[in-house]
Design an enzyme around this catalytic site. Structure first.
Site, PDB file in Angstrom:
ATOM      1  N   GLU A  74      60.205 103.827 -13.966  1.00  0.00           N
ATOM      2  CA  GLU A  74      61.010 103.551 -12.774  1.00  0.00           C
ATOM      3  C   GLU A  74      60.251 104.172 -11.608  1.00  0.00           C
ATOM      4  OE1 GLU A  74      62.838 103.324  -9.891  1.00  0.00           O
ATOM      5  OE2 GLU A  74      64.270 104.863 -10.475  1.00  0.00           O
ATOM      6  N   CYS A  84      64.384 105.739  -4.044  1.00  0.00           N
ATOM      7  CA  CYS A  84      63.424 104.665  -4.343  1.00  0.00           C
ATOM      8  C   CYS A  84      63.932 103.297  -3.909  1.00  0.00           C
ATOM      9  CB  CYS A  84      63.062 104.661  -5.823  1.00  0.00           C
ATOM     10  SG  CYS A  84      64.498 104.579  -6.900  1.00  0.00           S
TER      11      CYS A  84
HETATM   12  P1  NAD Z   1      54.758 113.435  -7.192  1.00  0.00           P
HETATM   13  O1  NAD Z   1      54.236 112.105  -7.602  1.00  0.00           O
HETATM   14  O2  NAD Z   1      53.843 114.609  -7.232  1.00  0.00           O
HETATM   15  O3  NAD Z   1      56.017 113.826  -8.103  1.00  0.00           O
HETATM   16  C1  NAD Z   1      57.085 112.947  -8.368  1.00  0.00           C
HETATM   17  C2  NAD Z   1      57.712 113.397  -9.683  1.00  0.00           C
HETATM   18  O4  NAD Z   1      56.808 113.179 -10.744  1.00  0.00           O
HETATM   19  C3  NAD Z   1      58.021 114.907  -9.712  1.00  0.00           C
HETATM   20  O5  NAD Z   1      59.236 115.107 -10.379  1.00  0.00           O
HETATM   21  C4  NAD Z   1      56.866 115.516 -10.506  1.00  0.00           C
HETATM   22  O6  NAD Z   1      57.246 116.672 -11.220  1.00  0.00           O
HETATM   23  C5  NAD Z   1      56.529 114.393 -11.447  1.00  0.00           C
HETATM   24  N1  NAD Z   1      55.125 114.393 -11.826  1.00  0.00           N
HETATM   25  C6  NAD Z   1      54.056 114.458 -11.017  1.00  0.00           C
HETATM   26  N2  NAD Z   1      52.905 114.418 -11.734  1.00  0.00           N
HETATM   27  C7  NAD Z   1      53.280 114.326 -13.035  1.00  0.00           C
HETATM   28  C8  NAD Z   1      52.569 114.240 -14.253  1.00  0.00           C
HETATM   29  N3  NAD Z   1      51.223 114.204 -14.298  1.00  0.00           N
HETATM   30  N4  NAD Z   1      53.275 114.168 -15.413  1.00  0.00           N
HETATM   31  C9  NAD Z   1      54.627 114.168 -15.400  1.00  0.00           C
HETATM   32  N5  NAD Z   1      55.353 114.246 -14.268  1.00  0.00           N
HETATM   33  C10 NAD Z   1      54.700 114.312 -13.099  1.00  0.00           C
HETATM   34  O7  NAD Z   1      55.349 113.311  -5.761  1.00  0.00           O
HETATM   35  P2  NAD Z   1      56.285 114.211  -4.865  1.00  0.00           P
HETATM   36  O8  NAD Z   1      55.515 114.672  -3.681  1.00  0.00           O
HETATM   37  O9  NAD Z   1      57.080 115.205  -5.618  1.00  0.00           O
HETATM   38  O10 NAD Z   1      57.217 113.044  -4.438  1.00  0.00           O
HETATM   39  C11 NAD Z   1      56.757 112.041  -3.587  1.00  0.00           C
HETATM   40  C12 NAD Z   1      56.550 110.707  -4.215  1.00  0.00           C
HETATM   41  O11 NAD Z   1      57.176 110.625  -5.483  1.00  0.00           O
HETATM   42  C13 NAD Z   1      57.213 109.657  -3.367  1.00  0.00           C
HETATM   43  O12 NAD Z   1      56.244 109.031  -2.590  1.00  0.00           O
HETATM   44  C14 NAD Z   1      57.868 108.710  -4.320  1.00  0.00           C
HETATM   45  O13 NAD Z   1      57.107 107.537  -4.465  1.00  0.00           O
HETATM   46  C15 NAD Z   1      57.848 109.388  -5.630  1.00  0.00           C
HETATM   47  N6  NAD Z   1      59.191 109.655  -6.149  1.00  0.00           N
HETATM   48  C16 NAD Z   1      59.866 108.608  -6.615  1.00  0.00           C
HETATM   49  C17 NAD Z   1      61.134 108.787  -7.094  1.00  0.00           C
HETATM   50  C18 NAD Z   1      61.928 107.623  -7.595  1.00  0.00           C
HETATM   51  O14 NAD Z   1      63.133 107.716  -7.616  1.00  0.00           O
HETATM   52  N7  NAD Z   1      61.286 106.538  -8.040  1.00  0.00           N
HETATM   53  C19 NAD Z   1      61.696 110.051  -7.085  1.00  0.00           C
HETATM   54  C20 NAD Z   1      60.955 111.134  -6.598  1.00  0.00           C
HETATM   55  C21 NAD Z   1      59.677 110.923  -6.136  1.00  0.00           C
END
Ligand code: NAD
Length: 481
Positions: free
Chosen positions: A254, A288
């Site tokens: 997702e 999202c």
């Molecule tokens: P990010 O991509 O660093 O993290 C998003 C989430 O993914 C966090 O919970 C993080 O712990 C997890 N994550 C990151 N790298 C991971 C890995 N290698 N393995 C497992 N989990 C991992 O980004 P951020 O700065 O925290 O959030 C910003 C971006 O994240 C946004 O641009 C958005 O696209 C996305 N996001 C999407 C949703 C959603 O509902 N689809 C929710 C939160 C963040």
């Protein structure tokens, strides 16, 4: 005056025992409304991950052996516990995540609804009998739980992103290891606590926090894990899906979106402005399915921009614990800087700020509700998910042109449209490439309705009967005597 309240440190839950934050390296937790450290969350070691894997391997056959009826009863009890505890859980969520208390309450209560719905749906994971070609042959299709699940959930909806995965997996008999959000650990842990208190065995629901990449890198290839479910950014989702593919693991993804909104000249403009503003700035735009690229038909463009900008400017921004606050801060300074860079890039490309753009508070990670117009489609914000309280408004003069613009990006999560014409609604329903389309309202995200995307927004569903599919394997049995 608001009453200060304690914020607990959050531990790990492995095999029914909680490991306190003090017993491990701790990751600080920050209140995004103040920028202050309010607590800590435990960082799992490699040994913790291995113990969680062993627990899930033990927990799966035991939980699977519980009848669907009894699993449902336990999940419904967990739903009742969430309702009883909603007020205190909502306060924790607001402290760590920043969203207004009212939104945190709604999230906690809707997680209870999700548990209730999956509790019942798990009893309907039916197989089927297929008419045979030969006399005496019986052909049966059975649906079986896939096995232990590794679920990774983000901070924007600390409980709801987790409950969609956990409820769907548990209701059909899978065990789950949940890697919760380090930014917002306490409220997510309250979901796990409610499940344990309701009777889910500790081996069937693990909870980990730590270095996200280290945890996913260890759990996904592990032979104990049969299924991966991730919610987060498209970039991370692609990496995790590739890793899962190398190990032939099932995947639900997702991921991000960049939701287009098409507002036609025949729409009820007042209603469109009201619904769009409420949904754009909910959770400070860190959603999202938030509307992000608004396309308005030429004759109503000026009036729409004026009203939407006025509505955005009237939003009360502040600490979510304070009465009357409608929008809280962004989750961390990194996210605020990322959104500010997108706004600066849009301005440099010729975009105009209709309202917002600044920082309304001296402390915390606040950003004013921001509306941009005249932004060329080459600007970064027209191509990258903003994930913050900012939307662009552009104009169109022909519906085909609007549909083409809506479909321009590789994302395909949510899309929205406003029109009074059934014919236009029908053209949009077939023409827009997305997983979910809301016409004249935003009725997305209920437990009983499908939730998911296409293209770069991922695959699999987190709602409706489709959500169970991700956690079920099909077994065909042909018998004759
Ligand atoms: P990010 O991509 O660093 O993290 C998003 C989430 O993914 C966090 O919970 C993080 O712990 C997890 N994550 C990151 N790298 C991971 C890995 N290698 N393995 C497992 N989990 C991992 O980004 P951020 O700065 O925290 O959030 C910003 C971006 O994240 C946004 O641009 C958005 O696209 C996305 N996001 C999407 C949703 C959603 O509902 N689809 C929710 C939160 C963040």
């Amino acid at each position: 005056m608001r009453v200060p309240m304690a914020y607990p440190d959050t531990g790990l839950q492995i095999g029914g025992a909680w490991i306190a934050a003090e017993a491990r390296d701790a990751i600080p937790v920050v209140n995004p409304a103040t920028g202050e450290v309010i607590g800590a969350v435990a960082k799992a070691t490699i040994e913790d991950l291995d113990r969680a894997l062993s627990a899930a391997a033990r927990g799966f056959p035991a939980w699977r052996a519980v009848s669907a009826f009894d699993r449902g009863r336990i999940l419904r009890r967990a739903a009742d516990l969430l309702r009883e505890r909603a007020e205190s859980i909502a306060r924790l969520m607001t402290l760590e995540q920043g969203k207004p208390l009212r939104e945190a309450r709604v999230e906690t209560l809707s997680a209870a609804d999700t548990l209730d719905w999956f509790a019942e749906e798990g009893r309907r994971a039916y197989g089927r009998v297929i008419p045979a070609r030969a006399e005496g042959v019986v052909q049966i299709v059975m649906r079986e739980p896939v096995g232990p699940v590794a679920a990774f959930t983000p901070w924007n909806f600390p409980i709801n992103q987790a409950v969609r995965k956990v409820a769907a997996a548990l209701c059909v008999g899978c065990a789950v290891i949940l890697k919760g959000p380090e930014d917002t650990p306490a409220s997510c842990a309250e979901l796990v606590r409610a499940l344990l208190d309701a009777g889910v065995p500790g081996d069937a629901i693990g909870l980990l926090y730590g270095d996200p990449a280290a945890i996913s890198g260890h759990l996904i290839p592990a032979p104990e894990i049969a299924k991966i479910s991730f919610t987060g950014s498209t970039a991370v989702g692609k990496d995790l899906a590739a890793l899962a593919g190398r190990h032939m693991k099932r995947v639900t993804m997702e991921l991000g979106g960049h939701a287009p909104v098409i507002v036609c000249a025949d729409a009820d403009i007042e209603r469109a402005v009201e619904i769009l503003a409420a949904n754009k700035f909910r959770n400070a735009g860190q959603v999202c399915v938030a509307p992000t690229r608004i396309l308005v038909e030429r004759p109503v463009y000026d009036v729409f921009v004026d009203r939407f900008a006025a509505r955005a400017a009237a939003i009360t921004v502040g600490d979510g614990l304070n009465e009357g606050v409608q929008m809280g801060p962004l989750i961390h300074e990194r996210r605020r800087l990322a959104v500010e860079k997108l706004i600066a890039d849009a301005e440099a490309a010729g975009g105009r700020i209709a309202t917002g753009g600044g920082r309304p508070n001296n402390r915390g990670f606040f950003l004013a509700p921001t509306i941009l117009t005249d932004v060329p489609t080459t600007a970064r914000i027209q191509n990258e998910e903003p994930f913050g309280p900012v939307a662009t408004i552009a104009t169109f003069s022909d519906l085909d042109e609007a549909i083409e613009e809506a479909n321009r990006l590789p994302f395909g999560l949510a899309a929205y449209a406003y029109t009074r014409s059934a014919r236009t609604a029908s053209r949009l329903s077939t023409g827009i490439i997305c997983g979910m389309l809301g016409i004249n309202h935003h009725g997305l995200g209920l437990p009983e309705t499908p939730f998911g995307g296409v293209g770069d927004s991922g695959y699999g569903s987190e709602g409706g009967p489709e959500a169970l599919e991700g956690y079920l394997a099909t077994k065909f049995i042909s018998t004759t005597f």
